[in-house]
Write a protein that holds these residues in place. Structure first.
Motif, mmCIF file in Angstrom:
data_model
loop_
_atom_site.group_PDB
_atom_site.id
_atom_site.type_symbol
_atom_site.label_atom_id
_atom_site.label_comp_id
_atom_site.label_asym_id
_atom_site.label_seq_id
_atom_site.Cartn_x
_atom_site.Cartn_y
_atom_site.Cartn_z
ATOM 1 N N MET A 1 0.843 -1.213 0.002
ATOM 2 C CA MET A 1 0.351 -0.182 -0.009
ATOM 3 C C MET A 1 0.811 1.496 -0.310
ATOM 4 O O MET A 1 0.735 2.449 -0.393
ATOM 5 N N GLN A 2 2.135 1.352 0.408
ATOM 6 C CA GLN A 2 2.648 2.525 0.986
ATOM 7 C C GLN A 2 3.036 2.926 -0.343
ATOM 8 O O GLN A 2 3.647 4.531 -1.164
ATOM 9 N N ARG A 3 3.573 1.642 -1.233
ATOM 10 C CA ARG A 3 4.037 1.843 -3.040
ATOM 11 C C ARG A 3 3.204 2.780 -3.311
ATOM 12 O O ARG A 3 3.205 3.298 -4.471
ATOM 13 N N PHE A 4 1.920 2.256 -3.736
ATOM 14 C CA PHE A 4 0.907 2.443 -3.912
ATOM 15 C C PHE A 4 0.622 4.873 -3.760
ATOM 16 O O PHE A 4 0.067 5.409 -4.529
ATOM 17 N N PHE A 5 0.363 4.727 -2.681
ATOM 18 C CA PHE A 5 0.632 5.615 -2.119
ATOM 19 C C PHE A 5 2.307 6.616 -2.447
ATOM 20 O O PHE A 5 1.812 8.470 -3.079
ATOM 21 N N ILE A 56 -1.880 12.447 -0.002
ATOM 22 C CA ILE A 56 -1.282 11.450 -0.285
ATOM 23 C C ILE A 56 0.021 11.019 -0.202
ATOM 24 O O ILE A 56 0.822 10.618 -0.127
ATOM 25 N N ILE A 57 0.583 12.442 -0.210
ATOM 26 C CA ILE A 57 1.912 12.841 0.338
ATOM 27 C C ILE A 57 2.000 12.534 1.964
ATOM 28 O O ILE A 57 2.905 11.713 2.103
ATOM 29 N N ILE A 58 1.059 13.164 2.031
ATOM 30 C CA ILE A 58 1.269 12.081 4.355
ATOM 31 C C ILE A 58 1.211 10.897 4.510
ATOM 32 O O ILE A 58 1.673 10.747 5.162
ATOM 33 N N LEU A 59 -0.050 10.517 3.531
ATOM 34 C CA LEU A 59 -0.177 9.004 3.746
ATOM 35 C C LEU A 59 1.260 8.461 3.027
ATOM 36 O O LEU A 59 1.618 7.380 4.020
ATOM 37 N N SER A 60 1.613 9.374 2.490
ATOM 38 C CA SER A 60 3.153 7.756 1.596
ATOM 39 C C SER A 60 4.387 7.817 2.259
ATOM 40 O O SER A 60 5.016 7.242 2.044
ATOM 41 N N THR A 61 4.613 9.119 3.444
ATOM 42 C CA THR A 61 5.319 9.471 4.259
ATOM 43 C C THR A 61 4.793 9.062 5.875
ATOM 44 O O THR A 61 5.876 9.209 7.018
ATOM 45 N N LYS A 62 3.691 8.512 5.647
ATOM 46 C CA LYS A 62 3.184 7.102 6.807
ATOM 47 C C LYS A 62 2.829 8.266 8.038
ATOM 48 O O LYS A 62 3.079 8.230 9.181
ATOM 49 N N PHE A 121 -7.349 10.051 10.699
ATOM 50 C CA PHE A 121 -7.496 8.736 10.346
ATOM 51 C C PHE A 121 -6.622 8.349 10.985
ATOM 52 O O PHE A 121 -6.568 7.150 11.670
ATOM 53 N N PHE A 122 -4.812 8.657 11.773
ATOM 54 C CA PHE A 122 -4.389 8.420 11.804
ATOM 55 C C PHE A 122 -4.570 8.353 13.961
ATOM 56 O O PHE A 122 -4.140 7.439 14.508
ATOM 57 N N SER A 123 -4.914 9.056 14.338
ATOM 58 C CA SER A 123 -5.586 9.104 15.294
ATOM 59 C C SER A 123 -6.591 7.716 15.700
ATOM 60 O O SER A 123 -6.736 6.643 16.901
ATOM 61 N N ARG A 124 -7.559 7.313 14.743
ATOM 62 C CA ARG A 124 -8.428 6.397 14.772
ATOM 63 C C ARG A 124 -7.790 4.598 14.674
ATOM 64 O O ARG A 124 -7.402 3.859 15.570
ATOM 65 N N LYS A 125 -6.664 5.097 13.821
ATOM 66 C CA LYS A 125 -5.371 3.795 13.173
ATOM 67 C C LYS A 125 -4.840 3.596 14.878
ATOM 68 O O LYS A 125 -5.084 2.815 15.637
ATOM 69 N N LYS A 126 -4.416 4.522 15.105
ATOM 70 C CA LYS A 126 -3.687 4.251 16.543
ATOM 71 C C LYS A 126 -4.274 3.641 17.372
ATOM 72 O O LYS A 126 -4.127 2.596 18.388
ATOM 73 N N GLU A 127 -5.831 3.838 17.829
ATOM 74 C CA GLU A 127 -7.055 3.827 18.275
ATOM 75 C C GLU A 127 -7.549 1.928 18.554
ATOM 76 O O GLU A 127 -7.653 1.524 19.124
ATOM 77 N N ALA A 128 -7.061 1.883 17.177
ATOM 78 C CA ALA A 128 -7.291 0.329 16.716
ATOM 79 C C ALA A 128 -6.039 -0.348 17.314
ATOM 80 O O ALA A 128 -5.960 -1.498 17.042
#
Length: 130
Positions: A1-5, A56-62, A121-128
């Protein structure tokens, strides 16, 4: 997925560069005609283009970020802001373009909206995944 972003970031950045090239050379494009046909189309275009690029840049830089006082700033958002600022300032030196602070404000709105979406997105991902 990272490569896609990462690939999406590169492709979308190239698309924006192409749009800038067309505008700088005074060329016509179906995109420009579409923008002219929509009320506030130019500003909506700036919000959309720079918002999508930021997302997409924020997502690609995680979500890599740094703190500046009480602010937590995404590196991807800062990169896009610096690009947008440079591009807007450069228009003052191109005869077929004009510098417009409201375009820069629209860019900042798009970048900010993307950063807010990523924050959720990142806060929900962290909670999960504690």
């Amino acid at each position: 997925m990272q490569r896609f972003f990462i690939l999406s970031s590169i492709v979308f950045f190239c698309f924006i560069l192409w749009i800038i090239y067309l505008a700088n050379t005074g060329s016509s494009s179906i995109f420009f005609e579409l923008v002219r046909s929509i009320p506030y189309g130019d500003k909506l275009g700036h919000i959309s283009l720079f918002g999508i690029l930021s997302l997409i840049i924020i997502l690609s830089t995680k979500g890599k970020s740094f703190s500046a006082g009480k602010l937590n700033i995404y590196c991807g958002a800062l990169i896009v802001f610096m690009f947008a600022l440079t591009e807007e300032i450069s228009q003052a030196f191109i005869s077929s373009r004009t510098f417009d602070t409201t375009d820069l404000v629209a860019d900042i709105i798009g970048i900010s909206l993307s950063a807010a979406i990523c924050r959720v997105f990142f806060s929900r991902k962290k909670e999960a995944n504690p």
